[in-house]
Write a protein that holds these residues in place. Structure first.
Motif: not given
Length: 386
Positions: A47-49, A345-349, A352-353
């Motif tokens: 949540x901080x990213x 990267x799945x954490x970014x994907x 972003x969603x």
């Protein structure tokens, strides 16, 4: 205490320079990757990213790279260095964000182009310590063939660096230390620009920075210290001082030196001051503010004026960068990127969603896998420090 969102609203349009900076009367707010250690209790929560990697975010620092194109077109090495210094200073204000980018994974990459044709390639070459490497280049006029995947990160012997207008390459490693509620840090590493016209290299250092309010209170960032630019081939140097502090005054100096000191220019927060030299000869002086503008006292040579569109003749002050009017050229990610590109990267994907739970789960998976890989390298006698 203001929330991050209300603080953004409260700090736009400061000093009349528009909404592109969220700044205070001094310095700027920032959540910087270098200071994760100081906030380790909170850094694990997505949540901080922001939904991008540091490799993607670092390209934002070069969005005024039109200054590099102008530098590559200069025939006078001193004028060229003037543009390079302006470029480096213009990027300092681009590191402003209320959210932290994701730490790149070892071997992670990012490819992008700018609207003016400049291309950028980034790669994470070390995880511990975190080191990011980059190469930014502009073809020198003629149409160049596409570089092969194997040659993306380094210019091969068949393609000399002199085949480009410029090649800006380097690597960055953040080092920082915490003291109380403040953190002092610096990006160490190489910043070098090679110019194909004469084979000259211009190298420079980035200034140190201080972040106050790391653990509590209002978070404010201030750059400070020295920046040194060198062109060894042409014997040119430029030394900048950022956010110079006024010398302390004693009682007697304040009493007897009042008339003398009143004639001196005031020291303002975030100021930039510097001199351009060739050997021991001072060629020019520069001034500005890393948040707003940068200019040279004598301007450019007459030969450089048509290239820059500015005033030549070394008789008038020339502002090479102004945050209100200088055009930005944001990087545009290439559509057919390598499988190692950070956008996969799945954490970014998931972040972003808008799916923070899935992003958090994937972030932990990727971190566990990276630690396991490091353990295997150590057991196999490899480079465990990476």
């Amino acid at each position: 205490m203001l929330t991050p969102h209300s603080r953004v609203a409260a700090n736009i349009n400061i000093r009349g320079y528009g909404p592109s900076l969220h700044v205070h009367s001094e310095g700027a707010d920032l959540n910087e990757d270098a200071f994760e250690e100081a906030r380790c209790a909170f850094a694990a929560f997505v949540c901080l990213f922001e939904p991008r990697s540091f490799l993607e975010r670092v390209t934002q620092n070069w969005e005024y790279q039109g200054l590099l194109i102008a530098a590559a077109n200069c025939t006078d090495p001193a004028d060229r260095l003037r543009y390079v210094v302006a470029f480096a200073c213009s990027g300092l204000c681009r590191q402003v964000s209320f959210h932290k980018p994701f730490n790149p994974i070892l071997g992670e990459t990012y490819q992008a182009t700018y609207a003016n044709g400049v291309e950028v390639y980034c790669e994470q070459i070390s995880h511990h310590p975190p080191v990011s490497s980059w190469q930014v280049y502009e073809p020198a006029g003629e149409e160049l063939d596409t570089i092969s995947v194997q040659a993306i990160w380094f210019v091969t012997p068949s393609r000399s660096t002199d085949a480009f207008g410029f090649v800006f390459y380097g690597n960055g490693n953040w080092v920082a230390g915490i003291k109380g509620n403040s953190v002092k840090g610096r990006q160490t590493g190489t910043n070098c620009i090679h110019f194909g016209s004469d084979g000259a290299n211009v190298s420079y250092e980035l200034p140190g920075l201080t972040v106050k309010g790391v653990l509590w209170g209002e978070r404010v960032l201030k750059y400070g210290g020295e920046m040194v630019f060198q062109d060894d081939k042409n014997g040119l140097t430029c030394e900048l001082t950022i956010d110079a502090q006024a010398p302390p005054k004693s009682f007697l100096s304040g009493w007897f030196g009042r008339a003398k000191s009143s004639s001196l220019p005031p020291v303002k927060p975030d100021m930039i001051k510097g001199v351009l030299k060739q050997g021991d000869t001072v060629l020019d002086s520069c001034s500005g503010n890393w948040l707003t503008h940068f200019e040279w006292e004598k301007g450019l040579s007459a030969a450089a004026a048509p290239v820059s569109g500015g005033k030549g003749g070394k008789t008038s002050t020339l502002r090479l960068w102004d945050i209100r009017t200088s055009p930005l050229s944001p990087a545009i990610a290439v559509p057919a990127a390598l499988p190692s590109d950070c956008r996969h990267r799945q954490d970014l994907v998931h972040l972003k969603a808008g799916d923070q739970a899935a992003s958090q789960e994937w972030k932990l998976k990727l971190e566990d896998a990276q630690r396991a890989d490091r353990k295997l390298r150590k057991e196999g006698g490899g480079f465990a420090e990476h």
